[in-house]
Motif scaffolding. Structure first.
Motif, PDB file in Angstrom:
ATOM      1  N   LEU A 161       0.930  -1.203   0.039  1.00  0.00           N
ATOM      2  CA  LEU A 161      -0.146   0.080   0.026  1.00  0.00           C
ATOM      3  C   LEU A 161       0.836   1.194  -0.069  1.00  0.00           C
ATOM      4  CD1 LEU A 161      -3.047  -0.924   2.369  1.00  0.00           C
ATOM      5  CD2 LEU A 161      -2.989  -0.788  -0.115  1.00  0.00           C
ATOM      6  N   LEU A 164       2.225   1.766  -3.519  1.00  0.00           N
ATOM      7  CA  LEU A 164       1.297   2.129  -4.608  1.00  0.00           C
ATOM      8  C   LEU A 164       0.858   3.526  -4.363  1.00  0.00           C
ATOM      9  CD1 LEU A 164      -1.233  -1.069  -4.464  1.00  0.00           C
ATOM     10  CD2 LEU A 164       0.479  -0.237  -6.244  1.00  0.00           C
ATOM     11  N   LEU A 165       0.691   4.317  -3.042  1.00  0.00           N
ATOM     12  CA  LEU A 165       0.556   5.416  -3.013  1.00  0.00           C
ATOM     13  C   LEU A 165       1.803   6.405  -3.227  1.00  0.00           C
ATOM     14  CD1 LEU A 165      -1.451   5.145   0.500  1.00  0.00           C
ATOM     15  CD2 LEU A 165      -2.500   5.685  -1.644  1.00  0.00           C
ATOM     16  N   HIS A 183      -5.601   4.596   4.311  1.00  0.00           N
ATOM     17  CA  HIS A 183      -5.271   4.280   2.853  1.00  0.00           C
ATOM     18  C   HIS A 183      -6.555   4.825   1.866  1.00  0.00           C
ATOM     19  CE1 HIS A 183      -5.881   1.952  -0.677  1.00  0.00           C
ATOM     20  NE2 HIS A 183      -4.586   2.302  -0.876  1.00  0.00           N
ATOM     21  N   GLN A 184      -7.838   4.550   2.433  1.00  0.00           N
ATOM     22  CA  GLN A 184      -8.919   4.850   1.632  1.00  0.00           C
ATOM     23  C   GLN A 184      -9.221   6.350   1.316  1.00  0.00           C
ATOM     24  OE1 GLN A 184      -8.956   2.883   4.493  1.00  0.00           O
ATOM     25  NE2 GLN A 184     -10.785   3.281   5.595  1.00  0.00           N
ATOM     26  N   MET A 187      -5.559   8.023  -0.806  1.00  0.00           N
ATOM     27  CA  MET A 187      -5.665   7.879  -2.281  1.00  0.00           C
ATOM     28  C   MET A 187      -6.538   8.694  -2.955  1.00  0.00           C
ATOM     29  SD  MET A 187      -7.694   4.090  -2.720  1.00  0.00           S
ATOM     30  CE  MET A 187      -9.532   4.009  -2.283  1.00  0.00           C
ATOM     31  N   ILE A 194      -6.719   6.090  -9.509  1.00  0.00           N
ATOM     32  CA  ILE A 194      -6.563   5.316  -8.365  1.00  0.00           C
ATOM     33  C   ILE A 194      -7.336   3.922  -8.493  1.00  0.00           C
ATOM     34  CG2 ILE A 194      -6.304   7.356  -7.133  1.00  0.00           C
ATOM     35  CD1 ILE A 194      -9.199   6.962  -6.082  1.00  0.00           C
ATOM     36  N   ASN A 197      -5.421   1.026  -6.741  1.00  0.00           N
ATOM     37  CA  ASN A 197      -5.224   1.241  -5.276  1.00  0.00           C
ATOM     38  C   ASN A 197      -6.763   0.782  -4.655  1.00  0.00           C
ATOM     39  OD1 ASN A 197      -2.871   2.882  -6.144  1.00  0.00           O
ATOM     40  ND2 ASN A 197      -2.889   3.228  -3.993  1.00  0.00           N
ATOM     41  N   SER A 198      -7.844   1.510  -5.259  1.00  0.00           N
ATOM     42  CA  SER A 198      -9.133   1.094  -5.000  1.00  0.00           C
ATOM     43  C   SER A 198      -9.672  -0.510  -5.010  1.00  0.00           C
ATOM     44  CB  SER A 198     -10.111   1.899  -5.741  1.00  0.00           C
ATOM     45  OG  SER A 198     -11.467   1.728  -5.351  1.00  0.00           O
ATOM     46  N   TYR A 200      -7.218  -3.046  -5.239  1.00  0.00           N
ATOM     47  CA  TYR A 200      -6.381  -3.706  -4.328  1.00  0.00           C
ATOM     48  C   TYR A 200      -6.915  -3.518  -2.589  1.00  0.00           C
ATOM     49  CZ  TYR A 200      -2.351  -5.679  -1.893  1.00  0.00           C
ATOM     50  OH  TYR A 200      -1.380  -6.490  -1.355  1.00  0.00           O
ATOM     51  N   GLY A 201      -7.093  -2.290  -2.497  1.00  0.00           N
ATOM     52  CA  GLY A 201      -7.927  -1.900  -0.947  1.00  0.00           C
ATOM     53  C   GLY A 201      -9.040  -2.551  -0.670  1.00  0.00           C
TER      54      GLY A 201
END
Length: 311
Positions: A161, A164-165, A183-184, A187, A194, A197-198, A200-201
């Motif tokens: 994470l 990725l950010l 994280h949420q 991002m 994103i 990231n979205s 994966y999260g």
């Protein structure tokens, strides 16, 4: 050009938020927050000390409780500096790298705590369903291996994470709605795509917290099935009573977490105050209340604590 961008990225900051509109009384608001952190750290430290030093408490249930106390301690320490920094010193700035490190620890500890709650549900099921084999199934070596596996799982899943950010450029207002980094939320500050990231999260949430909560639910279905087959009502109630502390910990952990996740993903028009309150309950309530609940409900643990302080 890339060197310039990297320099700009490394010197940039996010702005954390305390309680909007109440900045004048932040110093007063800091008092209950300070008390919360002190009680959380002392409470979990005392439980760890008692379990560590008392051989009679070296049983599966108390070993799992010590794991829960360690994760709760970690969560308190991970958020304490930024939260108290805002309320005591109005220190709102946090560098990108520090923010990424903080969210790594918060999310990895959350994943670990979810796994520990699952192990505790499994512990209660074995104790009620097959008490004669309880000690042989949950021997110390097996417990330590399961704990290590779940810690490594939490670290491995959350480890990507921050990277990725870090690949994003941030061109939004960079004002976060909490006094710590998640994280949420971070991002959404990026001015890049994103999607990765979205996805994966969301996948991480479903495969860790989502799966753990489902397995905990199934464990309690099996526990209820076993308990209802017991002829004596007194024995039935006694068996269910051993699960009360764990059920409180589960509800305290998952309810605000799910609520905050829903608000972040779907509650664009929701009140900012709801996000802020859920955010504080999400990370501050479990470390504060878990030691109290387990100390009250466990006669053996309560007796050891009283003996330590009476001496």
């Amino acid at each position: 050009m890339s060197a310039v961008n990297n320099t700009k990225f490394n010197s940039a900051v996010f702005l954390l938020t305390g309680i909007p509109g109440q900045e004048e009384i932040h110093l007063w608001i800091s008092i209950p927050f300070c008390l919360t952190y002190v009680i959380s750290i002392l409470g979990n430290s005392v439980i760890l000390f008692i379990i560590k030093t008392d051989p009679s408490l070296h049983e599966p249930m108390y070993i799992f409780l010590s794991m829960l106390a360690i994760t709760d301690l970690g969560l308190s320490i991970a958020t304490m500096s930024t939260t108290l920094g805002i309320f005591l010193f109005n220190s709102r700035e946090i560098s990108f790298n520090a923010c990424f490190v903080q969210l790594f620890f918060i999310h990895s500890l959350q994943c670990t705590e979810s796994s520990v709650l699952l192990l505790m549900a499994f512990d209660r099921f074995i104790a009620i369903h097959d008490p004669l084999k309880y000690a042989s199934i949950l021997n110390p070596q097996r417990i330590h291996k399961m704990g290590l596996v779940f810690v490594l799982k939490g670290v491995a899943i959350i480890f990507p994470l921050p990277f990725l950010l870090k690949r994003f450029q941030y061109c939004q207002t960079n004002v976060l709605s909490h006094s710590y980094c998640l994280h949420q939320e971070v991002m959404k500050m990026a001015c890049s795509d994103i999607t990765v990231n979205s996805i994966y999260g969301l996948s991480v949430a479903l495969l860790t917290v989502g799966l753990d909560s489902l397995l905990i639910f199934l464990s309690y279905v099996m526990i209820l099935k076993t308990v209802l087959s017991i002829a004596s009502n007194a024995e039935c109630l006694r068996a269910l009573n051993t699960c009360v502390s764990h059920l409180c910990a589960v509800l305290l952990f998952y309810t605000p977490m799910i609520g905050l996740s829903v608000v972040h993903r779907f509650g664009k028009g929701s009140s900012p105050l709801i996000q802020i309150l859920l955010g504080y309950i999400y990370l501050l309530a479990p470390p504060l209340i878990n030691p109290i609940v387990y100390s009250v409900k466990s006669k053996h643990l309560r007796a050891r604590i009283i003996r330590v302080f009476v001496k």
